[in-house]
Scaffold this motif. Structure first.
Motif, PDB file in Angstrom:
ATOM      1  N   GLU A   1       0.841  -1.192   0.000  1.00 32.81           N
ATOM      2  CA  GLU A   1       0.000   0.000   0.000  1.00 32.81           C
ATOM      3  C   GLU A   1       0.871   1.236   0.000  1.00 32.81           C
ATOM      4  OE1 GLU A   1      -3.484   2.243   2.625  1.00 32.81           O
ATOM      5  OE2 GLU A   1      -2.982   0.145   2.988  1.00 32.81           O
ATOM      6  N   LEU A   2       0.499   2.192  -0.851  1.00 34.92           N
ATOM      7  CA  LEU A   2       1.160   3.477  -0.919  1.00 34.92           C
ATOM      8  C   LEU A   2       0.202   4.513  -0.364  1.00 34.92           C
ATOM      9  CD1 LEU A   2       3.725   4.974  -2.040  1.00 34.92           C
ATOM     10  CD2 LEU A   2       2.352   5.442  -4.080  1.00 34.92           C
ATOM     11  N   SER A   3       0.519   5.059   0.804  1.00 39.25           N
ATOM     12  CA  SER A   3      -0.370   6.029   1.436  1.00 39.25           C
ATOM     13  C   SER A   3      -0.277   7.376   0.740  1.00 39.25           C
ATOM     14  CB  SER A   3      -0.007   6.192   2.916  1.00 39.25           C
ATOM     15  OG  SER A   3       1.320   6.674   3.049  1.00 39.25           O
ATOM     16  N   PHE A   4      -1.376   8.133   0.796  1.00 35.56           N
ATOM     17  CA  PHE A   4      -1.454   9.421   0.132  1.00 35.56           C
ATOM     18  C   PHE A   4      -1.933  10.485   1.102  1.00 35.56           C
ATOM     19  CE2 PHE A   4      -1.007   7.137  -3.720  1.00 35.56           C
ATOM     20  CZ  PHE A   4      -0.687   8.057  -4.716  1.00 35.56           C
ATOM     21  N   SER A   5      -1.254  11.632   1.076  1.00 36.22           N
ATOM     22  CA  SER A   5      -1.749  12.831   1.739  1.00 36.22           C
ATOM     23  C   SER A   5      -2.339  13.732   0.653  1.00 36.22           C
ATOM     24  CB  SER A   5      -0.590  13.562   2.441  1.00 36.22           C
ATOM     25  OG  SER A   5       0.334  14.031   1.474  1.00 36.22           O
ATOM     26  N   ALA A   6      -2.932  14.825   1.066  1.00 35.78           N
ATOM     27  CA  ALA A   6      -3.447  15.780   0.081  1.00 35.78           C
ATOM     28  C   ALA A   6      -2.314  16.295  -0.799  1.00 35.78           C
ATOM     29  CB  ALA A   6      -4.140  16.937   0.802  1.00 35.78           C
TER      30      ALA A   6
ATOM     31  N   SER B   1      -8.915  12.700  -8.955  1.00 34.67           N
ATOM     32  CA  SER B   1      -7.750  11.809  -9.037  1.00 34.67           C
ATOM     33  C   SER B   1      -8.030  10.421  -8.490  1.00 34.67           C
ATOM     34  CB  SER B   1      -6.572  12.425  -8.272  1.00 34.67           C
ATOM     35  OG  SER B   1      -6.191  13.662  -8.827  1.00 34.67           O
ATOM     36  N   ALA B   2      -8.784  10.332  -7.416  1.00 28.11           N
ATOM     37  CA  ALA B   2      -9.050   9.021  -6.808  1.00 28.11           C
ATOM     38  C   ALA B   2      -9.759   8.101  -7.790  1.00 28.11           C
ATOM     39  CB  ALA B   2      -9.882   9.193  -5.541  1.00 28.11           C
ATOM     40  N   HIS B   3     -10.699   8.634  -8.557  1.00 33.11           N
ATOM     41  CA  HIS B   3     -11.428   7.839  -9.545  1.00 33.11           C
ATOM     42  C   HIS B   3     -10.461   7.283 -10.595  1.00 33.11           C
ATOM     43  CE1 HIS B   3     -14.656   6.757 -12.383  1.00 33.11           C
ATOM     44  NE2 HIS B   3     -13.853   7.270 -13.318  1.00 33.11           N
ATOM     45  N   VAL B   4      -9.553   8.121 -11.061  1.00 34.90           N
ATOM     46  CA  VAL B   4      -8.607   7.686 -12.090  1.00 34.90           C
ATOM     47  C   VAL B   4      -7.665   6.621 -11.542  1.00 34.90           C
ATOM     48  CG1 VAL B   4      -6.686   8.440 -13.553  1.00 34.90           C
ATOM     49  CG2 VAL B   4      -8.746   9.846 -13.360  1.00 34.90           C
ATOM     50  N   LEU B   5      -7.160   6.806 -10.333  1.00 35.05           N
ATOM     51  CA  LEU B   5      -6.268   5.810  -9.740  1.00 35.05           C
ATOM     52  C   LEU B   5      -6.948   4.454  -9.616  1.00 35.05           C
ATOM     53  CD1 LEU B   5      -4.658   7.978  -6.915  1.00 35.05           C
ATOM     54  CD2 LEU B   5      -3.520   7.147  -8.978  1.00 35.05           C
ATOM     55  N   ASN B   6      -8.245   4.469  -9.376  1.00 34.39           N
ATOM     56  CA  ASN B   6      -8.980   3.219  -9.191  1.00 34.39           C
ATOM     57  C   ASN B   6      -9.253   2.494 -10.502  1.00 34.39           C
ATOM     58  OD1 ASN B   6     -10.083   1.529  -7.146  1.00 34.39           O
ATOM     59  ND2 ASN B   6     -12.144   2.085  -7.791  1.00 34.39           N
ATOM     60  N   GLU B   7      -8.998   3.176 -11.626  1.00 32.84           N
ATOM     61  CA  GLU B   7      -9.282   2.562 -12.922  1.00 32.84           C
ATOM     62  C   GLU B   7      -8.028   2.234 -13.734  1.00 32.84           C
ATOM     63  OE1 GLU B   7     -12.041   4.889 -15.185  1.00 32.84           O
ATOM     64  OE2 GLU B   7     -13.746   3.987 -14.139  1.00 32.84           O
ATOM     65  N   LEU B   8      -6.855   2.346 -13.131  1.00 34.11           N
ATOM     66  CA  LEU B   8      -5.621   2.129 -13.882  1.00 34.11           C
ATOM     67  C   LEU B   8      -5.425   0.675 -14.291  1.00 34.11           C
ATOM     68  CD1 LEU B   8      -3.093   4.368 -11.917  1.00 34.11           C
ATOM     69  CD2 LEU B   8      -4.072   4.815 -14.174  1.00 34.11           C
ATOM     70  N   HIS B   9      -5.729  -0.257 -13.371  1.00 34.80           N
ATOM     71  CA  HIS B   9      -5.447  -1.670 -13.628  1.00 34.80           C
ATOM     72  C   HIS B   9      -6.216  -2.497 -12.605  1.00 34.80           C
ATOM     73  CE1 HIS B   9      -2.915  -5.396 -13.814  1.00 34.80           C
ATOM     74  NE2 HIS B   9      -2.837  -5.062 -15.082  1.00 34.80           N
ATOM     75  N   GLU B  10      -6.507  -3.731 -12.984  1.00 30.40           N
ATOM     76  CA  GLU B  10      -7.310  -4.577 -12.087  1.00 30.40           C
ATOM     77  C   GLU B  10      -6.605  -4.883 -10.773  1.00 30.40           C
ATOM     78  OE1 GLU B  10      -5.839  -8.756 -14.214  1.00 30.40           O
ATOM     79  OE2 GLU B  10      -7.946  -8.145 -14.275  1.00 30.40           O
ATOM     80  N   THR B  11      -5.274  -4.759 -10.734  1.00 26.43           N
ATOM     81  CA  THR B  11      -4.537  -5.046  -9.502  1.00 26.43           C
ATOM     82  C   THR B  11      -4.256  -3.795  -8.684  1.00 26.43           C
ATOM     83  OG1 THR B  11      -2.379  -4.834 -10.580  1.00 26.43           O
ATOM     84  CG2 THR B  11      -3.419  -7.011 -10.616  1.00 26.43           C
TER      85      THR B  11
ATOM     86  N   GLY C   1      -5.251   5.441   0.324  1.00 25.48           N
ATOM     87  CA  GLY C   1      -4.100   4.614  -0.016  1.00 25.48           C
ATOM     88  C   GLY C   1      -4.283   3.939  -1.363  1.00 25.48           C
ATOM     89  N   LEU C   2      -3.178   3.694  -2.045  1.00 24.73           N
ATOM     90  CA  LEU C   2      -3.189   2.974  -3.310  1.00 24.73           C
ATOM     91  C   LEU C   2      -2.669   1.570  -3.042  1.00 24.73           C
ATOM     92  CD1 LEU C   2      -3.792   3.609  -6.336  1.00 24.73           C
ATOM     93  CD2 LEU C   2      -1.327   3.849  -6.637  1.00 24.73           C
ATOM     94  N   ARG C   3      -3.547   0.585  -3.238  1.00 20.61           N
ATOM     95  CA  ARG C   3      -3.195  -0.803  -2.931  1.00 20.61           C
ATOM     96  C   ARG C   3      -2.810  -1.540  -4.207  1.00 20.61           C
ATOM     97  NH1 ARG C   3      -5.031  -2.028   2.255  1.00 20.61           N
ATOM     98  NH2 ARG C   3      -6.513  -0.499   3.100  1.00 20.61           N
ATOM     99  N   LEU C   4      -1.696  -2.281  -4.136  1.00 17.18           N
ATOM    100  CA  LEU C   4      -1.231  -3.094  -5.248  1.00 17.18           C
ATOM    101  C   LEU C   4      -1.230  -4.549  -4.828  1.00 17.18           C
ATOM    102  CD1 LEU C   4       0.079  -0.197  -5.752  1.00 17.18           C
ATOM    103  CD2 LEU C   4       1.717  -1.411  -7.162  1.00 17.18           C
ATOM    104  N   VAL C   5      -1.984  -5.356  -5.547  1.00 16.44           N
ATOM    105  CA  VAL C   5      -2.022  -6.779  -5.268  1.00 16.44           C
ATOM    106  C   VAL C   5      -1.276  -7.475  -6.404  1.00 16.44           C
ATOM    107  CG1 VAL C   5      -3.495  -8.771  -4.782  1.00 16.44           C
ATOM    108  CG2 VAL C   5      -4.262  -6.467  -4.180  1.00 16.44           C
ATOM    109  N   ARG C   6       0.017  -7.631  -6.226  1.00 14.84           N
ATOM    110  CA  ARG C   6       0.851  -8.249  -7.260  1.00 14.84           C
ATOM    111  C   ARG C   6       2.158  -8.669  -6.624  1.00 14.84           C
ATOM    112  NH1 ARG C   6      -1.775  -9.883 -11.722  1.00 14.84           N
ATOM    113  NH2 ARG C   6      -0.459  -9.878 -13.584  1.00 14.84           N
ATOM    114  N   ARG C   7       2.557  -9.891  -6.783  1.00 14.07           N
ATOM    115  CA  ARG C   7       3.725 -10.391  -6.071  1.00 14.07           C
ATOM    116  C   ARG C   7       5.023  -9.681  -6.477  1.00 14.07           C
ATOM    117  NH1 ARG C   7       2.936 -14.709  -2.947  1.00 14.07           N
ATOM    118  NH2 ARG C   7       1.026 -15.899  -3.185  1.00 14.07           N
ATOM    119  N   HIS C   8       5.134  -9.278  -7.753  1.00 13.70           N
ATOM    120  CA  HIS C   8       6.392  -8.698  -8.209  1.00 13.70           C
ATOM    121  C   HIS C   8       6.442  -7.182  -8.041  1.00 13.70           C
ATOM    122  CE1 HIS C   8       3.718  -8.159 -11.619  1.00 13.70           C
ATOM    123  NE2 HIS C   8       4.512  -7.197 -12.039  1.00 13.70           N
TER     124      HIS C   8
END
Length: 332
Positions: A4-9, A176-186, A193-200
């Protein structure tokens, strides 16, 4: 594995997009090296792989720095300083701004990924003589670019720029939050926070600078790739929209009109150049003599309708965006 990558304003305010030629170099090279099906890039890979082998670029510096799986040397992807940097700008950053600490860190990770835990011979030379090694790497990247990406760059750049313009409109309309949520299925945006579910892939605000750099890429498909090099902002390379139709032949709707101006032979050559080709290939496909093809290509190049790119012992010609616009005018 989830990171997870946390985000401030402030981080959201510093989130931006950029097209990076070096991200296309790195991910396209991995596509060619991988034994996996290249999917939407089959047509491109079938054309480029033989050139790669002929030029010996399948076993050089890039082969050592970009293994088929796992870690890719981070110094190959310097942070773009503008939305649309040139390859020369990024290569200059590699040659001049790669620090000894960054280089040592990357080489240690590459060694750790090998079964014997040792660096490949070329990379041992790079550790011992970094300045000379980086010059050789930059020269090899230029050679790779000319045979693998430059003939196709107009098409690739159109795809990547269109993705950025689409995302920019989405930011304006939905945030911006909407766009971040549509970048990729993972990739998922959730509660700051921006969550990445990917082993690599791994990102952590503790290990990165402020903000986020989003890089659309043709060849990162079907994954996302990340780069975390403090104090620089993290980078997230994601598959650009429209990759599925990237290599499809482009419809032509103004051939007769163009032929009335340029002549039938030159227009025929332009239509043949939907795929980059050499003089010999064009002569074979068009039925024109090699000398005639060469003469016509010179005229088309002088007019800004084709470009020439050295690929080993051959020169590949490619249509420019201007020529694409001429031929596709009026296409359904």
């Amino acid at each position: 594995m989830e990171s997870e990558l946390s985000f401030s304003a402030a981080d959201l305010a510093q989130t931006r997009f950029a097209v990076s030629p070096m991200w296309e170099v790195v991910t396209s090279y991995r596509t060619l090296r991988s034994e996996a099906d290249p999917g939407p890039h089959r047509r491109w890979a079938a054309q480029v792989r033989p050139r790669l082998v002929e030029a010996g670029l399948d076993r050089g510096w890039l082969a050592a720095l970009i293994p088929a799986e796992g870690f890719i040397a981070d110094f190959l992807n310097p942070t773009p300083g503008s939305p649309f940097p040139t390859l020369d700008t990024e290569l200059d950053a590699i040659a001049r701004s790669t620090t000894p600490a960054q280089l040592g860190h990357d080489l240690d990770l590459l060694a750790a990924a090998r079964p014997d835990g040792r660096l490949a011979p070329r990379l041992r030379v790079l550790r011992e003589a970094p300045e000379a090694g980086l010059e050789k790497i930059v020269a090899e990247i230029r050679a790779y670019w000319e045979l693998a990406l430059a003939p196709y760059w107009a098409r690739l750049r159109d795809l990547l720029e269109a993705d950025i313009f689409h995302r920019a409109r989405q930011v304006a309309e939905h945030g911006s939050a909407h766009v971040l949520n549509e970048l990729h299925e993972t990739v998922r945006w959730d509660s700051g926070g921006l969550r990445l579910v990917r082993r690599h892939c791994s990102l952590s605000r503790d290990e990165t600078g402020a903000g986020l750099l989003l890089v659309p890429s043709a060849f990162t498909w079907p994954r996302v790739h990340t780069r975390s090099v403090p104090p620089e902002p993290p980078q997230l390379a994601y598959p650009a929209r429209g990759i599925g139709t990237l290599w499809e032949p482009r419809a032509t709707g103004a051939v007769d009109a163009v032929a009335a101006v340029l002549g039938k032979s030159r227009t025929l050559l332009l239509t043949e150049l939907d795929t980059p080709a050499s003089t010999t290939q064009l002569a074979r496909h068009s039925g024109l003599s090699a000398a005639g093809v060469s003469q016509h290509l010179t005229a088309l190049r002088d007019a800004g309708l084709v470009t020439a790119h050295r690929a080993g012992r051959s020169v590949l010609y490619a249509r420019t965006a201007v020529a694409d616009a001429l031929l596709t005018a009026g296409a359904a």
